[in-house]
Design an enzyme around this catalytic site. Structure first.
Site, short mmCIF file in Angstrom:
data_model
loop_
_atom_site.label_atom_id
_atom_site.label_comp_id
_atom_site.label_asym_id
_atom_site.label_seq_id
_atom_site.Cartn_x
_atom_site.Cartn_y
_atom_site.Cartn_z
N HIS A 213 0.82 -1.13 0.07
CA HIS A 213 0.12 0.02 -0.08
C HIS A 213 0.90 1.13 0.03
CE1 HIS A 213 -2.47 -2.62 2.40
NE2 HIS A 213 -1.22 -2.75 3.18
N GLY B 278 2.00 4.70 1.31
CA GLY B 278 1.79 4.96 2.73
C GLY B 278 2.17 4.07 3.72
N GLY B 279 2.65 2.99 3.22
CA GLY B 279 3.20 1.84 4.17
C GLY B 279 2.26 1.59 5.49
N LYS C 257 -4.52 5.83 15.99
CA LYS C 257 -5.00 7.09 16.29
C LYS C 257 -6.42 7.34 16.36
CE LYS C 257 -1.82 6.82 17.62
NZ LYS C 257 -0.73 6.28 17.19
N SER D 121 5.09 -3.26 26.63
CA SER D 121 4.72 -2.25 27.07
C SER D 121 5.36 -0.82 26.60
CB SER D 121 4.58 -1.73 28.69
OG SER D 121 5.84 -1.56 28.80
N ILE E 104 3.56 0.80 21.03
CA ILE E 104 2.13 -0.28 20.23
C ILE E 104 1.45 -0.89 21.53
CG2 ILE E 104 1.84 -2.20 18.77
CD1 ILE E 104 4.34 -1.11 16.95
N GLU F 60 5.37 -6.92 31.00
CA GLU F 60 6.70 -6.01 30.50
C GLU F 60 8.12 -6.67 30.91
OE1 GLU F 60 9.32 -4.41 28.73
OE2 GLU F 60 7.82 -3.57 28.09
N ASP G 69 12.76 2.67 9.33
CA ASP G 69 12.82 1.60 10.12
C ASP G 69 13.97 0.44 9.84
OD1 ASP G 69 10.70 2.65 11.47
OD2 ASP G 69 9.31 1.13 11.09
N HIS H 136 -1.81 32.50 27.59
CA HIS H 136 -2.51 32.11 28.97
C HIS H 136 -4.09 32.22 28.43
CE1 HIS H 136 -3.85 31.91 32.90
NE2 HIS H 136 -4.73 32.75 32.80
#
Length: 464
Positions: A38, A40-41, A52, A181, A184, A203, A310, A443
């Site tokens: 694909h 966009g990987g 997300k 942990s 992902i 973990e 990666d 602020h």
């Protein structure tokens, strides 16, 4: 027929590859991209973006349960997991289509197929129609990485899931075990836990989110436990016995081995680089633990062959890949390129509460021999955080006591993934504590805590 020739061929169209191709095209290079799955990987189709979208659904669900606090009412609150997944897939699809448009707009040749590099300057592309060879003086490897599968803990899509299975979950886990942990693992744990799964996270290291500052990890863990998660640190999953609709996990810690039953397991134990089948060894490319060895300019040591993202090693982050892609395209086009500084690349984790950091942890800074000044500021001292109903969190800054250099910044709490960029810019511009103290933060915003944390490092915090 002579092989088609290009100035630059990019293998892989993830956030590293497609960005490298666009920048190359902008600089007047004739560019081809080869992608086997694909545009966009993983990031766009099966990683950063769809997760997300899922987490946003969980966040809204969580807020609906808090309606009363905000003077609102919401009855019969529920969710439809299939519809949550459909929304997530639609978000990914929309963006993937956008990449196709960008390729056309920039006149980049896209070849869908499996690539290998049989010899220097040549890429062989295997498609449905057969195999064709294309040539270029410069080849960029951007093949990414995939989930690591540990022997005996392999995903089967039924009882044991990889991140891909979790993204298109066919059922809601009742009793969930998440192995690992890191970002992902903890994001999926957060998602399913918020929707009501009884969630346990295992973990192997001594704390959750092990790459983060120890104080931030401890704060995050406290929040996860408060939300009902079970966190088992310094624990290894020795084996999984798969039965009918259930998995018995053998968990080993300092006290020995215990067993526990789950209906779903998500394995998130790291990644391995996609280095196989490309013909790299024969070309003389050095590979170390499934990653291509490169210099600061992503050069492999084989003339005209680069590796980005990666496949070129840590940090395994989409934004790092994109920047390396731009740098390599500029090098190929004969421009002056700046190497990427890993210490100025932020990491973001979208669990609840969010976690974000850049630069050195306090422990790493001390290990490196720095005398440090550390500042902290809690969300509970910030007007905007209280108004949002998000009073749990903290901002931590680490400075070099001698020069005032910002060595690292670490945050946990609402929207910190958006705020971290302020400190990233600070590090890129080599700001000192004085510059940050003299900056006027608006602020009421959450960003004021960034200012207060800097002030606190020098004993000057105003609201604490």
């Amino acid at each position: 027929m002579a092989a088609k020739s290009f100035d630059m061929i990019v293998i892989g169209a993830g956030p590293g590859g497609y960005v490298a191709a666009i920048r190359g095209a902008q600089l007047g290079l004739n560019v081809a991209v080869v992608e086997r799955e694909h545009l966009g990987g993983i990031c766009l189709n099966w990683g950063c973006i769809p997760t997300k979208a899922l987490l946003r659904s969980a966040e809204v669900f969580h807020l609906m349960h808090r309606a009363k606090e905000f003077g609102l009412s919401a009855d019969k609150i529920g969710f439809d997991l299939a519809a949550v997944v459909v929304r997530s897939r639609a978000v990914a699809k929309q963006l993937s289509g956008g990449i196709g448009h960008l390729m056309k707009k920039n006149k980049i040749t896209v070849l869908m197929g499996e690539a290998s590099v049989p010899r220097k300057g040549v890429v062989s592309v295997k498609t449905d129609k057969g195999t064709e060879e294309i040539t270029a003086k410069n080849i960029v490897l951007a093949t990414g990485a995939r989930a690591r599968q540990l022997p005996g803990l392999e995903a089967d899509g039924d009882l044991v899931w990889s991140y891909k299975h979790a993204l298109v979950a066919k059922r809601m886990p009742k009793k969930l075990l998440v192995i690992g942990s890191g970002a992902i693992g903890i994001e999926f744990a957060s998602f399913f836990n918020t929707l009501g799964a009884d969630t346990t996270v295992v973990e192997v290291m001594d704390r959750v989110l092990p790459v983060e500052d120890a104080e931030i990890s401890a704060f995050a863990k406290k929040q996860f436990v408060k939300q009902g998660m079970k966190i088992l640190e310094k624990t290894t999953v020795k084996q999984l016995d798969r039965g009918n609709g259930k998995v018995t996990a053998h968990l080993e810690d300092a006290k020995g081995v215990t067993t526990a039953e789950f209906d779903t397991v998500i394995s998130a134990v790291g990644i391995v680089g996609n280095v196989e089948g490309l013909g790299l060894e024969a070309l003389g490319v050095k590979i170390d633990r499934t990653h291509v060895v490169v210099d600061e300019f992503c050069r492999t040591g084989v003339e005209g062959l680069y590796a980005i993202g990666d496949i070129a090693g840590a940090p395994w982050l989409a934004h790092k890949a994109s920047h390396e892609g731009v740098m390599v395209a500029e090098l190929i086009a004969g421009k002056h390129a700046h190497p990427i500084k890993p210490g100025s690349i932020a990491g973001c984790t979208y669990c609840h509460p969010q976690v974000a950091s850049v630069g050195m942890t306090e422990a790493k800074a001390k290990e490196a021999g720095y005398e440090v000044k550390v500042g902290r500021f809690p969300f509970i001292g910030n007007g905007k955080a209280i108004a949002l109903g998000e009073a749990e969190g903290m901002v931590k800054t680490v400075f070099d006591a001698k020069t005032g250099e910002l060595l690292g910044a670490h945050m946990v709490g609402a929207e910190v993934t958006e705020m971290i960029q302020g400190y990233v810019i600070g590090r890129t511009l080599e700001t000192t504590e004085e510059d940050l103290m003299n900056t006027v933060f608006p602020h009421p915003t959450l960003s004021e805590m960034m200012h207060e944390s800097v002030l606190d490092a020098y004993g000057r915090a105003l609201h604490m």
